[in-house]
Design an enzyme around this catalytic site. Structure first.
Site, PDB file in Angstrom:
ATOM      1  CG  ASP A  15     -45.518  35.426  -8.224  1.00  0.00           C
ATOM      2  OD1 ASP A  15     -46.535  34.900  -8.698  1.00  0.00           O
ATOM      3  OD2 ASP A  15     -45.331  35.558  -7.010  1.00  0.00           O
ATOM      4  CD  GLN A  16     -50.840  36.723 -10.534  1.00  0.00           C
ATOM      5  OE1 GLN A  16     -50.528  36.299  -9.442  1.00  0.00           O
ATOM      6  NE2 GLN A  16     -51.878  37.528 -10.691  1.00  0.00           N
ATOM      7  CB  CYS A  55     -48.002  31.943  -4.791  1.00  0.00           C
ATOM      8  SG  CYS A  55     -48.396  33.427  -5.759  1.00  0.00           S
ATOM      9  CG  HIS A 106     -45.740  32.403  -1.012  1.00  0.00           C
ATOM     10  ND1 HIS A 106     -46.563  33.060  -1.898  1.00  0.00           N
ATOM     11  CD2 HIS A 106     -46.457  32.302   0.136  1.00  0.00           C
ATOM     12  CE1 HIS A 106     -47.715  33.332  -1.322  1.00  0.00           C
ATOM     13  NE2 HIS A 106     -47.673  32.875  -0.082  1.00  0.00           N
ATOM     14  CG  ASP A 306     -45.762  31.598  -9.447  1.00  0.00           C
ATOM     15  OD1 ASP A 306     -45.981  32.305 -10.456  1.00  0.00           O
ATOM     16  OD2 ASP A 306     -46.017  32.002  -8.286  1.00  0.00           O
TER      17      ASP A 306
END
Length: 489
Positions: A15-16, A55, A106, A306
Site C-alpha cells: 500500500d502506497q 486505495c 478496503h 495499489d
C-alpha cells in the site's frame, strides 16, 4: 487426459509504495534485498501504473479487472457497497483454488469477502469505520482481525494510534511495542499460518496484502536506525512549481502538501524507507517459508502496490496526483522452476501495465477463463517475450477537489489536464522521469500534445460528467468520486 498441474499463486500487495523506492529500481538509498531477489528471478514491468491512484479505486481495478469508468470508482469515497459480479478471488475459486486474503481489503462492508474462501482482515486505520456512530458489528474494532488480536494480546486500550501519528500523516516515529505486534509482521505471521493449515491436495491463491509503507511511518526502531545517519536524496522539485499550497497547508500534519519544515520532510523519508525495508524483510520470511515447505518451485509470485506516495516531491504528499510518485507503481512476476517455463528471468518489460491487468494475468496462470467484462490485459505473453509491444498508452484520473485530474501516459511522455481549472502540463518522461520540466508551451511539442489531448477527449466522450463535447475538453464540470455503477450492480 489429466489437467496440467496448476501452480500455487501468491499476490503480494503493498500500500502506497512508489515504483522507484526499491533497490532493483535503482534507488540510491532504499534497501530491499528480498524484493531485489524476486526481481532478478522474474520479469519487472517498469512502466506499471495505477490509473486511479488511491486505495479504494485502485483495489476495485485489481479485484474486478476493469478500468475505472467501468468499475465506477474514480476517486475516494467510503461506504459504497461492493457487489461486482466477477472478482479475481471468485474466479480463481471456481478454477479449483483455495483462496485466502490476509491484510488489507478496503471494501464495504468490511467483511465482504469478494469471493475469497477466507479473509483475515486488517484495513489499517479507517476513519469511517471508527466513528462513535458506526454500528457495533460494523466497527473496525470488531470487524478487523488485527485490531481484535492486538487487544487480546496487549489489552483493550491498545491501538495503532498510540504513537500519536495519523494514518495520512508525514510524521514518523518508531513502533512503540515489540516488533512481533507490528501489523507488517502480523500479515506475514497469518500468511505463514495459512501455509501450515492449507489443504495440500489443492492449489492455493494467497493474497498477502500489507498496509505499509502507507502511513503511519512507524517501522520498528532497527529500521529507522538504518537511515537516520544516511545522506538521503532530497525530494524532486521542478522548474514549473509554486510553493503556494505549501505555504498555505505545510503546517498541517495530514495535509495534501508535504511539510514546510525541511527536517520534517527528511524524517518522513526516513520513516517511509524504514517501513519499506521492514516490509522487505517480512516478505523474506514468507519466501523462506515457501522454500522450507517445498512450495517455492511450484509457486508464482506477483508483487505490486495499489498506488505510490509523492513523499514531498513537488511539495506534495500522499497520492491521487497525476505525477509519477503517486501513480507509477512496482509490478513484477517471479516463478519457481517448475512453473511458467517461458518466463524470462532477470528481464524488464517496458510496455505499460495497470492494476486491471493483474486479474486476467492470474486467471491465465491458473488456466481459468477470463470473463468478458474484464478490461485488463493478460501480461503472460509479455513476461515470456518482454520485448513484445502491449498497451501503448493509458488514461488515468482522480476526483480530488481543486486538484482533480486526468492524464494520458505513454512509454515516453505524459499529458495532464486539471479538470476544474483547465490547466495543462506535458512531460517527456524518457528524458525527465521525475517531471522537472513542464513543456506544455513548447512549440516543438505542440503536435504531440494535441495528439495526447485527443486521446483524452476520446477516453472521456460519453462520460456522465460532461468533460468533453467530443471535440474539446470542458473544465469546471462536477466530478463526484463515484459513478452510478460504482456499487457493481
Amino acid at each position: 487426459m489429466d489437467r496440467p498441474k496448476q501452480p500455487n499463486i501468491i499476490l503480494i500487495m503493498t500500500d502506497q509504495l512508489r515504483w522507484d523506492c526499491l533497490g532493483y529500481a535503482g534507488h540510491p538509498d532504499v534497501k530491499t534485498p528480498y524484493l531485489d531477489t524476486l526481481a532478478s528471478r522474474g520479469v519487472v514491468f517498469d512502466s506499471a501504473y495505477s490509473a486511479c491512484p488511491s486505495c479504494i479505486a485502485a483495489r476495485a481495478a485489481l479485484h474486478t479487472g476493469r478500468e475505472q469508468s467501468h468499475h465506477g470508482r474514480v476517486g475516494y469515497e467510503d461506504n459504497i457497497p461492493w457487489n461486482y459480479h466477477h472478482t479475481m478471488a471468485e474466479e480463481l475459486s471456481r478454477a479449483g483454488y483455495y483462496t485466502q486474503c490476509v491484510g488489507k481489503m478496503h471494501v464495504h462492508p468490511l467483511r465482504n469477502y469478494l469471493g475469497f474462501h477466507n479473509v483475515e482482515l486488517h484495513d489499517g486505520y479507517l476513519h469511517s469505520a471508527r466513528y462513535a456512530s458506526v454500528p457495533y458489528r460494523e466497527s473496525q474494532f470488531v470487524a478487523d482481525d488485527y485490531f481484535y488480536w492486538l487487544k487480546e494480546n496487549l489489552g483493550v486500550s491498545a491501538d495503532v494510534t498510540d504513537t500519536g501519528i495519523d494514518c495520512n500523516s508525514y510524521l514518523a516515529r518508531p513502533w512503540m511495542h515489540e516488533e512481533k505486534y507490528h501489523p507488517t509482521n502480523w500479515v506475514t505471521d497469518r500468511s505463514l499460518d495459512f501455509l501450515r493449515r492449507r489443504d495440500p491436495r489443492r492449489p492455493f491463491f494467497l493474497m498477502a496484502s500489507y498496509l505499509r509503507p502507507h502511513p503511519p511511518f512507524d517501522a520498528p526502531d532497527y529500521y529507522f536506525r538504518l537511515y537516520r545517519d544516511m545522506e538521503l536524496r532530497p525530494p524532486f522539485t521542478g522548474d514549473w512549481e509554486t510553493d503556494e499550497y505549501l505555504r498555505r497547508d505545510g503546517r498541517i500534519f495530514d495535509s495534501k502538501t508535504g511539510p514546510a519544515d525541511p527536517e520534517l520532510a527528511r524524517q518522513a523519508q526516513i520513516g517511509y524507507y524504514a517501513c519499506i525495508t521492514h516490509l522487505d524483510h517480512q516478505i523474506g520470511r514468507l519466501i523462506m517459508a515457501l522454500v522450507e515447505q517445498e512450495l517455492y518451485d511450484d509457486t508464482v509470485i506477483l508483487f505490486t502496490s495499489d498506488h505510490g506516495e509523492e513523499l514531498c516531491d513537488h511539495h506534495m504528499f500522499r497520492k491521487s496526483r497525476p505525477y509519477e510518485g503517486s501513480c507509477h507503481i512496482p509490478l513484477l512476476i517471479s516463478a519457481g522452476k517448475n512453473v511458467l517455463p517461458g518466463l524470462k528471468p532477470h528481464s524488464v518489460c517496458r510496455s505499460i501495465a495497470e492494476l486491471r491487468d493483474v486479474m486476467p494475468t492470474l486467471l491465465s496462470i491458473a488456466g481459468a477463463d477470463i470473463p468478458e467484462c474484464v478490461d485488463g490485459m493478460n501480461l503472460l505473453p509479455l513476461a515470456e517475450n518482454p520485448e513484445k509491444t502491449g498497451r501503448s498508452w493509458l488514461h488515468g484520473e482522480h476526483s480530488y477537489g481543486e486538484f482533480s485530474n486526468h492524464w494520458i501516459v505513454t512509454g515516453k511522455d505524459k499529458y495532464i489536464w486539471y479538470s476544474q481549472t483547465g490547466e495543462e502540463q506535458y512531460f517527456r518522461l524518457d528524458d525527465d522521469p521525475h517531471e522537472l520540466h513542464n513543456l506544455i508551451g513548447s512549440d516543438s511539442c505542440r503536435e504531440r500534445i494535441g495528439y495526447l489531448r485527443s486521446l483524452l477527449i476520446n477516453s472521456l466522450t460519453g462520460r456522465p460528467e460532461g468533460f468533453t463535447d467530443g471535440t474539446r475538453l470542458i473544465s469546471g464540470r462536477p466530478y463526484p468520486p463515484t459513478l452510478p455503477n460504482a456499487s457493481g450492480i
